[in-house]
Write a protein that holds these residues in place. Structure first.
Motif, PDB file in Angstrom:
ATOM      1  N   THR A   1      87.354  32.460  11.798  1.00  0.00           N
ATOM      2  CA  THR A   1      88.293  33.269  12.594  1.00  0.00           C
ATOM      3  C   THR A   1      87.872  33.224  14.063  1.00  0.00           C
ATOM      4  O   THR A   1      88.674  32.962  14.956  1.00  0.00           O
ATOM      5  CB  THR A   1      88.276  34.749  12.111  1.00  0.00           C
ATOM      6  N   ILE A   2      86.577  33.456  14.298  1.00  0.00           N
ATOM      7  CA  ILE A   2      86.070  33.488  15.675  1.00  0.00           C
ATOM      8  C   ILE A   2      86.243  32.114  16.344  1.00  0.00           C
ATOM      9  O   ILE A   2      86.660  32.023  17.497  1.00  0.00           O
ATOM     10  CB  ILE A   2      84.568  33.902  15.689  1.00  0.00           C
ATOM     11  N   ARG A   3      85.964  31.056  15.574  1.00  0.00           N
ATOM     12  CA  ARG A   3      86.076  29.694  16.146  1.00  0.00           C
ATOM     13  C   ARG A   3      87.519  29.397  16.545  1.00  0.00           C
ATOM     14  O   ARG A   3      87.797  28.882  17.624  1.00  0.00           O
ATOM     15  CB  ARG A   3      85.587  28.667  15.111  1.00  0.00           C
ATOM     16  N   MET A   4      88.438  29.724  15.657  1.00  0.00           N
ATOM     17  CA  MET A   4      89.859  29.471  15.929  1.00  0.00           C
ATOM     18  C   MET A   4      90.308  30.202  17.193  1.00  0.00           C
ATOM     19  O   MET A   4      91.019  29.656  18.029  1.00  0.00           O
ATOM     20  CB  MET A   4      90.706  29.981  14.751  1.00  0.00           C
ATOM     21  N   ILE A   5      89.883  31.445  17.305  1.00  0.00           N
ATOM     22  CA  ILE A   5      90.316  32.254  18.448  1.00  0.00           C
ATOM     23  C   ILE A   5      89.660  31.761  19.734  1.00  0.00           C
ATOM     24  O   ILE A   5      90.292  31.702  20.784  1.00  0.00           O
ATOM     25  CB  ILE A   5      90.042  33.741  18.169  1.00  0.00           C
ATOM     26  N   THR A   6      88.402  31.363  19.623  1.00  0.00           N
ATOM     27  CA  THR A   6      87.714  30.847  20.807  1.00  0.00           C
ATOM     28  C   THR A   6      88.428  29.608  21.350  1.00  0.00           C
ATOM     29  O   THR A   6      88.611  29.466  22.565  1.00  0.00           O
ATOM     30  CB  THR A   6      86.243  30.522  20.463  1.00  0.00           C
ATOM     31  N   LEU A   7      88.860  28.735  20.444  1.00  0.00           N
ATOM     32  CA  LEU A   7      89.586  27.532  20.889  1.00  0.00           C
ATOM     33  C   LEU A   7      90.871  27.927  21.628  1.00  0.00           C
ATOM     34  O   LEU A   7      91.216  27.358  22.663  1.00  0.00           O
ATOM     35  CB  LEU A   7      89.926  26.638  19.689  1.00  0.00           C
ATOM     36  N   ALA A   8      91.574  28.907  21.063  1.00  0.00           N
ATOM     37  CA  ALA A   8      92.814  29.373  21.710  1.00  0.00           C
ATOM     38  C   ALA A   8      92.497  29.976  23.076  1.00  0.00           C
ATOM     39  O   ALA A   8      93.199  29.717  24.063  1.00  0.00           O
ATOM     40  CB  ALA A   8      93.508  30.402  20.830  1.00  0.00           C
ATOM     41  N   GLU A   9      91.419  30.750  23.140  1.00  0.00           N
ATOM     42  CA  GLU A   9      91.055  31.392  24.418  1.00  0.00           C
ATOM     43  C   GLU A   9      90.718  30.350  25.490  1.00  0.00           C
ATOM     44  O   GLU A   9      91.097  30.502  26.646  1.00  0.00           O
ATOM     45  CB  GLU A   9      89.866  32.342  24.219  1.00  0.00           C
ATOM     46  N   HIS A  10      90.020  29.299  25.070  1.00  0.00           N
ATOM     47  CA  HIS A  10      89.695  28.241  26.047  1.00  0.00           C
ATOM     48  C   HIS A  10      90.957  27.590  26.573  1.00  0.00           C
ATOM     49  O   HIS A  10      91.100  27.346  27.764  1.00  0.00           O
ATOM     50  CB  HIS A  10      88.780  27.184  25.410  1.00  0.00           C
ATOM     51  N   TYR A  11      91.864  27.323  25.671  1.00  0.00           N
ATOM     52  CA  TYR A  11      93.128  26.691  26.074  1.00  0.00           C
ATOM     53  C   TYR A  11      93.869  27.597  27.060  1.00  0.00           C
ATOM     54  O   TYR A  11      94.344  27.150  28.107  1.00  0.00           O
ATOM     55  CB  TYR A  11      93.983  26.426  24.832  1.00  0.00           C
ATOM     56  N   LEU A  12      93.953  28.879  26.713  1.00  0.00           N
ATOM     57  CA  LEU A  12      94.665  29.832  27.576  1.00  0.00           C
ATOM     58  C   LEU A  12      93.952  29.971  28.921  1.00  0.00           C
ATOM     59  O   LEU A  12      94.583  30.012  29.970  1.00  0.00           O
ATOM     60  CB  LEU A  12      94.746  31.212  26.908  1.00  0.00           C
ATOM     61  N   GLY A  13      92.625  30.005  28.852  1.00  0.00           N
ATOM     62  CA  GLY A  13      91.824  30.174  30.072  1.00  0.00           C
ATOM     63  C   GLY A  13      92.077  29.055  31.062  1.00  0.00           C
ATOM     64  O   GLY A  13      92.136  29.287  32.271  1.00  0.00           O
ATOM     65  N   ARG A  14      92.259  27.848  30.541  1.00  0.00           N
ATOM     66  CA  ARG A  14      92.482  26.704  31.427  1.00  0.00           C
ATOM     67  C   ARG A  14      93.866  26.767  32.077  1.00  0.00           C
ATOM     68  O   ARG A  14      94.089  26.217  33.126  1.00  0.00           O
ATOM     69  CB  ARG A  14      92.333  25.398  30.650  1.00  0.00           C
ATOM     70  N   ARG A  15      94.795  27.417  31.384  1.00  0.00           N
ATOM     71  CA  ARG A  15      96.167  27.416  31.883  1.00  0.00           C
ATOM     72  C   ARG A  15      96.599  28.692  32.587  1.00  0.00           C
ATOM     73  O   ARG A  15      97.618  28.736  33.228  1.00  0.00           O
ATOM     74  CB  ARG A  15      97.132  27.155  30.727  1.00  0.00           C
ATOM     75  N   ARG A  16      95.819  29.733  32.396  1.00  0.00           N
ATOM     76  CA  ARG A  16      96.214  31.010  32.985  1.00  0.00           C
ATOM     77  C   ARG A  16      96.304  30.873  34.494  1.00  0.00           C
ATOM     78  O   ARG A  16      95.373  30.405  35.140  1.00  0.00           O
ATOM     79  CB  ARG A  16      95.190  32.082  32.621  1.00  0.00           C
ATOM     80  N   ARG A  17      97.435  31.268  35.048  1.00  0.00           N
ATOM     81  CA  ARG A  17      97.592  31.174  36.495  1.00  0.00           C
ATOM     82  C   ARG A  17      96.666  32.176  37.177  1.00  0.00           C
ATOM     83  O   ARG A  17      96.521  33.295  36.701  1.00  0.00           O
ATOM     84  CB  ARG A  17      99.034  31.527  36.884  1.00  0.00           C
ATOM     85  N   PRO A  18      96.052  31.735  38.265  1.00  0.00           N
ATOM     86  CA  PRO A  18      95.256  32.728  38.983  1.00  0.00           C
ATOM     87  C   PRO A  18      96.187  33.839  39.454  1.00  0.00           C
ATOM     88  O   PRO A  18      97.347  33.582  39.770  1.00  0.00           O
ATOM     89  CB  PRO A  18      94.686  31.943  40.160  1.00  0.00           C
ATOM     90  N   ARG A  19      95.685  35.052  39.474  1.00  0.00           N
ATOM     91  CA  ARG A  19      96.535  36.175  39.902  1.00  0.00           C
ATOM     92  C   ARG A  19      97.089  35.896  41.283  1.00  0.00           C
ATOM     93  O   ARG A  19      96.339  35.601  42.216  1.00  0.00           O
ATOM     94  CB  ARG A  19      95.710  37.457  39.934  1.00  0.00           C
ATOM     95  N   VAL A  20      98.399  35.905  41.402  1.00  0.00           N
ATOM     96  CA  VAL A  20      99.024  35.601  42.677  1.00  0.00           C
ATOM     97  C   VAL A  20      98.518  36.590  43.724  1.00  0.00           C
ATOM     98  O   VAL A  20      98.015  36.242  44.774  1.00  0.00           O
ATOM     99  CB  VAL A  20     100.558  35.686  42.550  1.00  0.00           C
ATOM    100  N   ARG A  21      98.640  37.822  43.414  1.00  0.00           N
ATOM    101  CA  ARG A  21      98.104  38.849  44.308  1.00  0.00           C
ATOM    102  C   ARG A  21      97.844  40.070  43.450  1.00  0.00           C
ATOM    103  O   ARG A  21      98.552  40.321  42.486  1.00  0.00           O
ATOM    104  CB  ARG A  21      99.083  39.171  45.432  1.00  0.00           C
ATOM    105  N   SER A  22      96.811  40.776  43.820  1.00  0.00           N
ATOM    106  CA  SER A  22      96.589  41.956  43.003  1.00  0.00           C
ATOM    107  C   SER A  22      97.439  43.084  43.585  1.00  0.00           C
ATOM    108  O   SER A  22      97.577  43.222  44.790  1.00  0.00           O
ATOM    109  CB  SER A  22      95.101  42.255  42.942  1.00  0.00           C
ATOM    110  N   VAL A  23      98.080  43.822  42.698  1.00  0.00           N
ATOM    111  CA  VAL A  23      99.043  44.821  43.148  1.00  0.00           C
ATOM    112  C   VAL A  23      98.319  46.067  43.638  1.00  0.00           C
ATOM    113  O   VAL A  23      97.495  46.636  42.932  1.00  0.00           O
ATOM    114  CB  VAL A  23      99.988  45.199  41.991  1.00  0.00           C
ATOM    115  N   ARG A  24      98.655  46.442  44.837  1.00  0.00           N
ATOM    116  CA  ARG A  24      98.094  47.700  45.348  1.00  0.00           C
ATOM    117  C   ARG A  24      99.096  48.803  45.048  1.00  0.00           C
ATOM    118  O   ARG A  24     100.242  48.754  45.480  1.00  0.00           O
ATOM    119  CB  ARG A  24      97.891  47.605  46.858  1.00  0.00           C
TER     120      ARG A  24
END
Ligand code: ZN
Length: 685
Positions: A206-229
């Motif tokens: 379970t942990i391995r499967m999720i870690t793989l998904a997290e890595h994939y998401l981590g590579r694609r997650r857009r950097p926060r455009v701007r942090s909302v004040r």
């Protein structure tokens, strides 16, 4: 994702015991399952009641929460009874549930999960099913097949969305047989299934499967455009949230009252202020299991014309938007309902308000918190799916089909029945004293959420904690409040509303006593008595009235007055006069509140000594002197002077308060109920 497995902790555990251990590890991680989601099983060799050897499937029971699961919450089933079902083509839910019930090994065992056959049809010994955020971020996309293949290659099979039941179980079992070497199965728009010959192997998978998904998401997650004040400070935001919460609670509580949970966590704020948030929020839940808590979509409130949150504008917009939400919900229900079902509450469970934050609703604070927790995970999944592709959920028909699925609604019947004061919020002043404490405890036992207030915060906290130990986390909170201070009263009511969303019952109980003949009474003692007993009552009642009126759900004020109002005693001028002012104001409140269904009643106790803050050593001495008796005879003296010759305890007063605070006295207002053992001079007339 980090593994929580410990060889040391798991040493020597097998069968059901290791299943309990691993289920709890999974339950601890809210990124895997939240509040009752997911399930787990183990297949073991055992014997039946005749001693014959059989294979047993230990299956998580329906509705139980993996985080706190115990062995009793697993159901033993005869595996060899279940396996032949794989050969069938179809089975209705009712047939399947009846069949499962007949395969239970122990009489009185809980009802097993609706996903029991899925676990039975998969051959491996240990099976875990989670609704992991990272997996759902992949499945809740239009091209989930393609994304999943990119992440896992051919080691994972994807089953298209089916409502849990026979068909989903059969398809899962077939997928396993068809593809030798399969590592896991992903259920589209739903979650993950992993397995192993040992619990450790299945858990680590379970942990391995999720870690793989997290890595994939981590590579694609857009950097926060701007942090909302946030447009206003936290303090102003909380003041706004507290100002609008009663209106919201009133609007959604016309049928059944709700308790609100307010959250302005930065992650939530960030989401609400995303330009796409409104449309993203209206798509649907990331796994169908969440529908019961969140409904298909939240209410996203748009208030035009101001960047700063304005309570009046928001309150006005709320009414209109809620009406539109209900209309949309009724339309969704009418279009997609299955014959024979009745519509559930059409109000939203999640309300997102730019500039303010998120409100979630539930029958009590726990339920509204569950919805809050789930929606915070939903926000993560939506953002991740949108980053890798775009976020999609089930179709409206599938959503309605799941929301009104009898098997899902069955879980609600497992909850304990609601109590007399369930869904009500009560605030008790002077809660650190004997009477205040007894009242708070009594109201809590009857199901109310209780806000305990007092100038002695530490003592009040201890009492609130004891209530929570008994009644459940977050049932009560302690707040510091000096009833004689306008700003302190205002702040405490604001915090009470932030904690529960509003108020239904005020118990005005705080009071002080000073014994002295009038010619020797100092002005400061007189002023202090008036400030606490009369002005204090005015200040707390005024705040309560404002909240009651904003809610429009009626209201209830119970005043702990005193026998002295009707039968004043010698040397008790400051006390009796200030309490008389309190009583007279209460009568006015009863007159003024009636049009808004606000009831106001008084309880007149006499001589309640137990744990009393009022009966200090000094006041005992003074009253003993006034009555011309030795101090050690004082309690006896009070008991002997009433008709029933009885002592009065805090619990007796609490019982009378409960009567007025509940619908038992629905037709009574402006009344006085003595709790004094019967004192002829103090008979109300
Ligand atoms: Zn599931």
């Amino acid at each position: 994702m980090k593994s929580r497995w410990s060889d040391k902790e798991a040493m020597g555990l097998e069968g059901l015991d290791v299943l309990v251990y691993t289920s709890r590890l999974i339950g601890m991680d809210t990124n895997l399952v939240v509040w009752g989601g997911g399930n787990s099983s183990v297949k073991v060799k055992g014997t039946d009641h005749t001693g014959r050897p059989i294979r047993i499937l230990w299956m998580k029971s329906s509705g139980s929460d993996m985080r706190t699961i115990t062995p009793k919450q697993f159901t033993p089933l005869r595996l060899d009874d279940l396996l032949p079902l794989m050969k069938r083509d179809a089975m209705t839910d009712d047939e399947m549930v009846a069949y499962q019930s007949r395969s239970i090994l122990e009489p009185g065992a809980p009802k097993p999960s609706i996903e029991t056959l899925l676990h039975a049809f998969l051959p491996p010994t240990h099976i875990y099913h989670t609704h992991a955020d990272a997996i759902c971020a992949l499945t809740d996309t239009p091209n989930s097949d393609e994304i999943i293949e990119k992440v896992y290659g051919k080691s994972v099979a994807v089953i298209p969305y089916f409502r849990p039941g026979f068909l989903l179980s059969k398809r899962t079992g077939e997928a396993y047989v068809k593809r030798p070497g399969l590592r896991a199965i992903i259920l589209d728009k739903h979650g993950l299934i992993t397995w192993g010959e040992s619990a450790k192997e299945a858990y680590l998978e379970t942990i391995r499967m999720i870690t793989l998904a997290e890595h994939y998401l981590g590579r694609r997650r857009r950097p926060r455009v701007r942090s909302v004040r946030p447009p206003v400070s936290k303090e102003t935001r909380h003041a706004v949230a507290s100002a609008i919460a009663p209106t919201l609670r009133g609007e959604i509580g016309r049928g059944k009252r709700m308790v609100l949970f307010y959250d302005d966590d930065p992650a939530v704020f960030q989401f609400i202020h995303d330009p796409k948030a409104k449309s993203l929020s209206q798509i649907g839940p990331f796994t169908p299991d969440h529908l019961m808590h969140t409904k298909p979509w939240p209410l996203f409130l748009e208030v035009k014309g101001s960047s700063r949150p304005d309570p009046e504008k928001i309150a006005a917009a709320l009414s209109k938007s809620l009406a539109q939400y209900r209309e949309r919900y009724v339309d969704y229900f009418n279009r997609h309902k299955t014959p024979g079902v009745t519509i559930l509450d059409p109000n939203p469970r999640v309300i997102l308000i730019p500039g303010v934050g998120m409100f979630t609703t539930g029958k009590d604070r726990r339920a509204s918190r569950i919805t809050r927790d789930i929606y915070k995970h939903t926000v993560q999944v939506i953002q991740n799916s949108a980053a890798v592709s775009s976020y999609v959920s089930l179709s409206p028909r599938e959503l309605c089909d799941f929301e009104y699925w009898p098997m899902e609604n069955f879980k609600l019947t497992l909850l304990p029945p609601e109590k007399e004061l369930s869904r009500r919020v009560a605030l008790v002043t002077g809660a650190a004293g004997g009477i205040g404490k007894a009242i708070a405890e009594r109201l809590a036992v009857e199901g109310a959420m209780v806000v305990l207030t007092d100038i002695d915060l530490e003592k009040t906290r201890t009492i609130a904690e004891a209530i929570n130990q008994k009644m459940g986390e977050m049932n009560s909170i302690a707040l510091k409040m000096d009833v004689a201070s306008e700003s302190s009263v205002r702040k405490a009511f604001e915090n009470a509303v932030l904690a529960y969303g509003g108020l239904d019952i005020l118990v005005s109980n705080a009071g002080i006593a000073k014994s002295s003949p009038v010619d020797r009474l100092s002005l400061s003692d007189w002023d202090r008595s008036i400030a606490v007993n009369a002005t204090g009552h005015f200040l707390v009642s005024r705040e309560a009235l404002r909240i009651f009126k904003a809610q429009g759900l009626g209201g209830n004020i119970v005043v702990v007055a005193t026998k002295n109002v009707l039968a004043p005693g010698k040397d008790f001028g400051a006390y009796s006069a200030s309490k008389a002012a309190q009583t007279q104001l209460s009568r006015i409140l009863a007159i003024e509140g009636a049009d808004d269904r606000i009831r106001v009643n008084m309880v007149n106790p006499d001589g309640v000594f137990q744990e009393s803050g009022l009966w200090s050593k000094e006041i005992r001495e003074e009253r003993a002197k006034a009555h011309g008796i030795p101090i050690e005879k004082l309690e006896d003296f009070y008991a002997r002077r009433n008709l029933l010759k009885t002592r009065i305890y805090p619990g007796d007063v609490a019982e009378a308060v409960l009567f007025f605070a509940s619908d038992r006295s629905a037709k009574t207002t402006g009344a006085i109920l003595p709790v004094d053992g019967g004192i002829r001079e103090a008979f109300p007339r």
